[in-house]
Design a protein around this motif. Structure first.
Motif, PDB file in Angstrom:
ATOM      1  N   LEU A  51      -1.708 -14.726 -17.038  1.00 35.67           N
ATOM      2  CA  LEU A  51      -1.997 -12.991 -16.833  1.00 35.67           C
ATOM      3  C   LEU A  51      -0.647 -12.574 -17.236  1.00 35.67           C
ATOM      4  CD1 LEU A  51      -3.700 -12.759 -13.025  1.00 35.67           C
ATOM      5  CD2 LEU A  51      -3.985 -12.935 -15.479  1.00 35.67           C
ATOM      6  N   LEU A  52       0.632 -13.834 -17.051  1.00 36.58           N
ATOM      7  CA  LEU A  52       2.134 -13.724 -17.615  1.00 36.58           C
ATOM      8  C   LEU A  52       1.653 -12.882 -18.983  1.00 36.58           C
ATOM      9  CD1 LEU A  52       5.176 -12.507 -16.536  1.00 36.58           C
ATOM     10  CD2 LEU A  52       5.461 -15.132 -16.994  1.00 36.58           C
ATOM     11  N   VAL A  53       1.593 -14.294 -20.093  1.00 38.00           N
ATOM     12  CA  VAL A  53       1.684 -13.929 -21.184  1.00 38.00           C
ATOM     13  C   VAL A  53       1.071 -12.567 -21.492  1.00 38.00           C
ATOM     14  CG1 VAL A  53       0.845 -15.224 -23.042  1.00 38.00           C
ATOM     15  CG2 VAL A  53       2.581 -16.437 -21.244  1.00 38.00           C
ATOM     16  N   LEU A  54      -0.474 -12.921 -20.768  1.00 33.12           N
ATOM     17  CA  LEU A  54      -1.289 -11.700 -21.388  1.00 33.12           C
ATOM     18  C   LEU A  54      -0.756  -9.914 -21.271  1.00 33.12           C
ATOM     19  CD1 LEU A  54      -4.800 -13.061 -20.671  1.00 33.12           C
ATOM     20  CD2 LEU A  54      -3.925 -12.243 -22.511  1.00 33.12           C
ATOM     21  N   SER A  55       0.132  -9.873 -20.268  1.00 33.10           N
ATOM     22  CA  SER A  55       0.315  -8.907 -19.716  1.00 33.10           C
ATOM     23  C   SER A  55       1.788  -8.105 -20.721  1.00 33.10           C
ATOM     24  CB  SER A  55       0.700  -8.719 -18.209  1.00 33.10           C
ATOM     25  OG  SER A  55       2.441  -9.653 -17.945  1.00 33.10           O
ATOM     26  N   CYS A  56       2.147  -9.045 -21.159  1.00 30.55           N
ATOM     27  CA  CYS A  56       3.303  -9.213 -22.151  1.00 30.55           C
ATOM     28  C   CYS A  56       2.240  -8.396 -23.374  1.00 30.55           C
ATOM     29  CB  CYS A  56       3.908 -10.372 -22.873  1.00 30.55           C
ATOM     30  SG  CYS A  56       5.231 -11.261 -21.576  1.00 30.55           S
ATOM     31  N   SER A 100       1.733  -5.253 -23.420  1.00 23.91           N
ATOM     32  CA  SER A 100       1.584  -4.219 -23.598  1.00 23.91           C
ATOM     33  C   SER A 100       2.940  -3.240 -23.755  1.00 23.91           C
ATOM     34  CB  SER A 100       1.499  -3.447 -21.722  1.00 23.91           C
ATOM     35  OG  SER A 100       2.241  -4.289 -21.202  1.00 23.91           O
ATOM     36  N   ARG A 101       3.510  -4.812 -24.244  1.00 24.10           N
ATOM     37  CA  ARG A 101       5.008  -4.192 -24.747  1.00 24.10           C
ATOM     38  C   ARG A 101       5.733  -3.805 -25.732  1.00 24.10           C
ATOM     39  NH1 ARG A 101       8.608  -8.742 -20.601  1.00 24.10           N
ATOM     40  NH2 ARG A 101       8.190  -7.896 -18.978  1.00 24.10           N
ATOM     41  N   GLY A 102       4.403  -3.446 -26.747  1.00 22.02           N
ATOM     42  CA  GLY A 102       4.993  -2.736 -27.911  1.00 22.02           C
ATOM     43  C   GLY A 102       4.770  -4.234 -29.244  1.00 22.02           C
ATOM     44  N   ASP A 103       5.024  -3.348 -30.147  1.00 24.33           N
ATOM     45  CA  ASP A 103       3.931  -3.752 -31.286  1.00 24.33           C
ATOM     46  C   ASP A 103       4.518  -5.478 -31.308  1.00 24.33           C
ATOM     47  OD1 ASP A 103       1.953  -1.565 -32.032  1.00 24.33           O
ATOM     48  OD2 ASP A 103       3.674  -0.756 -33.529  1.00 24.33           O
ATOM     49  N   ARG A 104       5.680  -5.488 -30.795  1.00 21.73           N
ATOM     50  CA  ARG A 104       6.264  -6.724 -31.577  1.00 21.73           C
ATOM     51  C   ARG A 104       5.514  -7.684 -30.652  1.00 21.73           C
ATOM     52  NH1 ARG A 104      10.965  -9.560 -29.840  1.00 21.73           N
ATOM     53  NH2 ARG A 104      11.361  -7.263 -28.625  1.00 21.73           N
ATOM     54  N   TRP A 105       5.103  -7.725 -29.824  1.00 20.18           N
ATOM     55  CA  TRP A 105       4.698  -8.826 -28.459  1.00 20.18           C
ATOM     56  C   TRP A 105       3.071  -8.674 -28.473  1.00 20.18           C
ATOM     57  CZ3 TRP A 105       7.530 -11.438 -24.976  1.00 20.18           C
ATOM     58  CH2 TRP A 105       9.021 -11.118 -25.150  1.00 20.18           C
ATOM     59  N   GLU A 142       1.868   0.281 -19.298  1.00 16.34           N
ATOM     60  CA  GLU A 142       2.635  -1.150 -18.769  1.00 16.34           C
ATOM     61  C   GLU A 142       1.583  -1.639 -16.959  1.00 16.34           C
ATOM     62  OE1 GLU A 142       6.321  -5.064 -18.944  1.00 16.34           O
ATOM     63  OE2 GLU A 142       6.536  -2.885 -19.108  1.00 16.34           O
ATOM     64  N   GLN A 143       2.603  -1.370 -16.021  1.00 14.26           N
ATOM     65  CA  GLN A 143       1.521  -1.523 -15.137  1.00 14.26           C
ATOM     66  C   GLN A 143      -0.214  -1.100 -15.050  1.00 14.26           C
ATOM     67  OE1 GLN A 143       4.191   1.798 -12.604  1.00 14.26           O
ATOM     68  NE2 GLN A 143       5.365   0.368 -12.416  1.00 14.26           N
ATOM     69  N   LEU A 144      -0.336  -0.061 -15.580  1.00 17.26           N
ATOM     70  CA  LEU A 144      -1.871   0.115 -15.170  1.00 17.26           C
ATOM     71  C   LEU A 144      -2.545  -1.333 -15.898  1.00 17.26           C
ATOM     72  CD1 LEU A 144      -4.131   2.402 -14.663  1.00 17.26           C
ATOM     73  CD2 LEU A 144      -3.740   3.322 -17.592  1.00 17.26           C
ATOM     74  N   LEU A 145      -1.620  -1.181 -17.395  1.00 14.99           N
ATOM     75  CA  LEU A 145      -2.478  -2.512 -17.643  1.00 14.99           C
ATOM     76  C   LEU A 145      -2.671  -3.882 -17.308  1.00 14.99           C
ATOM     77  CD1 LEU A 145      -1.776  -1.788 -21.941  1.00 14.99           C
ATOM     78  CD2 LEU A 145      -4.287  -1.467 -20.758  1.00 14.99           C
ATOM     79  N   LEU A 146      -1.395  -4.566 -16.379  1.00 12.48           N
ATOM     80  CA  LEU A 146      -1.469  -5.330 -15.676  1.00 12.48           C
ATOM     81  C   LEU A 146      -2.370  -4.832 -14.212  1.00 12.48           C
ATOM     82  CD1 LEU A 146      -0.488  -8.349 -14.328  1.00 12.48           C
ATOM     83  CD2 LEU A 146       1.809  -6.550 -13.518  1.00 12.48           C
TER      84      LEU A 146
END
Length: 464
Positions: A171-176, A178-183, A393-397
């Motif tokens: 979950l932690l890795v998947l939630s990243c 939402s941090r932008g195109d690079r991630w 980011e909060q919403l997607l998590l």
């Protein structure tokens, strides 16, 4: 002092609070888990699923054969025939420690590492929900740290502790993403790999990537969602394919459905009782003379379930739609020992140690409140106005956490909803309960303030 300086100081203060509180919570988690391992005396620690995991690890380490059967020939142990009855995640972990028949020293060593893994799960919970204010992340971490279920499950040689770490890390890795195109693509690829490894530890996650793809399709434009879905599936396939390839090479088929058939069969008895006999509670197949015939394969189980629905649809619907979800998220597991214990124990710090008895009483009182809040949160984060109360980011998590809890509940409504199977998901349940409080509080504050929809859409004030 400028507004920028004030905002920066609030940010630093929140980070400092999160770090200091997180360290304190981690120390609590480590203390409770190490003392629980040290001061718990077991009634036959090598039993049921523990034996199957141990034998599989022993065969793998001793003979290089993956099998859950102890092969005895003329009273001597020899190499067994390979099988695929258990997925390989936890037996592979045990094989790092198992080099002899079941013994106390191996048990102590494994449980010591599980105490550390349980503490790591607390850290991952804090990291996962640090995207929210500290009063969400820190309580989620604290509830995970003091949860009697999460602590007690680590005192058994069972897969739940390892699975909880892999689940939270996924979950932690998947939630990243939402941090932008690079991630975006790297995190979905890596998250897919971790989901595959987690599914090889507990196959309940085998189809969860489809739920993540649904989230991508609802959260991004079509092209971005398709690219992300491809990366996710590629990662999952990379982790899952070696197991399938091994099965075809060793067995000539993709896997063994025997475990699934037994789980389906056990789960079809209303309230886990054979003909409402309390003596069968938790183990209905032991009293049902037809159980070996019913559970011999998936076709036989599905046929029996269909027959039961035709004969008594009211009771079956009550069990599958209401009884199973309530049973899954209950406090006491009918399949195990008393209270929070999976198997019976002779001695436990939960009977006489103040840190344990007090945290147990607190969590017991909060149990159904947290369950109901979590599932309220699972629904409310999908409402259109939820976008007004959370950052993207909060919403997607929040929606990823929601999908995980709803998915696990739906799958185990079909299978056997033992409380033990819900334990690795408790950190996510706690997180969702606190997100529900957060969203409700923000809604109430804005309604009291009388802000317009446009103000809410721009409302960074309440997102801090």
């Amino acid at each position: 002092m400028t507004m920028h300086d004030s905002g920066w100081k609030r940010h630093v203060s929140a980070k400092t609070c999160l770090i200091a509180g997180g360290v304190f919570i981690m120390l609590i988690a480590l203390y409770l888990r190490t003392v629980a391992v040290k001061d718990t005396d077991f009634d036959r620690p090598f039993r049921a699923d523990v034996v199957q995991y141990y034998i599989t690890a022993y065969n793998l380490e001793t003979y290089g054969v993956y099998s859950h059967i102890l092969n005895l020939v003329d009273g001597k142990v020899s190499a067994p025939q390979p099988d695929a009855f258990l997925t390989p995640g936890y037996p592979l972990f045990l094989s790092l420690f198992v080099d002899a028949p079941p013994n106390t020293q191996t048990l102590i060593e494994v449980l010591g590492y599980q105490a550390l893994m349980g503490t790591l799960a607390v850290l991952l919970t804090l990291l996962l929900y640090q995207r929210f204010p500290p009063w969400v992340a820190l309580p989620a971490g604290l509830l995970t740290a003091i949860s009697p279920h999460l602590i007690s499950i680590g005192t058994y040689m069972l897969s739940e502790t390892l699975f909880s770490v892999l689940l939270l890390l996924s979950l932690l890795v998947l939630s990243c993403s939402s941090r932008g195109d690079r991630w975006y693509l790297p995190s979905l690829l890596a998250g897919g790999v971790l989901l595959g490894i987690a599914a090889l530890t507990r196959p309940v996650l085998e189809f969860f990537p489809l739920a993540v793809i649904f989230l991508l399709l609802t959260g991004y434009d079509r092209r971005t969602a398709f690219r992300g879905s491809a990366a996710l599936l590629l990662g999952f396939v990379l982790a899952w394919t070696p197991w399938i390839a091994r099965n075809y090479i060793s067995l000539g088929k993709a896997g063994d459905s025997g475990n699934m058939a037994q789980t389906l069969a056990v789960g079809m008895y209303p309230d886990f009782e054979y003909e409402h006999n309390p003596r069968s509670n938790g183990e209905p197949g032991h009293l049902d003379p037809r159980f070996p015939e019913i559970s011999r394969n998936l076709g036989a189980v599905v046929g029996e379930i269909a027959h039961r629905f035709r004969e008594n649809p009211g009771e079956e619907l009550r069990w599958y739609l209401i009884g199973k979800p309530v049973t899954l998220w209950s406090w006491h597991d009918v399949s195990g020992g008393p209270d929070v214990f999976t198997y019976p124990v002779f001695k436990t710090p939960y009977s006489n140690s103040w840190p344990f008895t007090s945290t147990h009483a607190l969590m017991y009182d909060l149990h159904w409140i947290l369950v109901l809040l979590a599932f309220f949160g699972c629904l409310v984060v999908w409402l259109p106005w939820a976008r007004d109360w959370m950052t993207l980011e909060q919403l997607l998590l929040a929606r990823l956490s929601s999908l995980l809890l709803l998915y696990n509940t739906a799958v185990l409504m079909v299978l056997a909803p033992f409380v033990r199977y819900s334990i690795p998901f408790l950190p996510v349940q706690y997180g969702m309960a606190l997100i529900a409080i957060l969203v409700s509080a923000r809604w109430f504050i804005l309604r009291r303030a009388g802000l317009s929809a446009a103000d809410r859409a721009a409302g960074s004030v309440v997102r801090q």
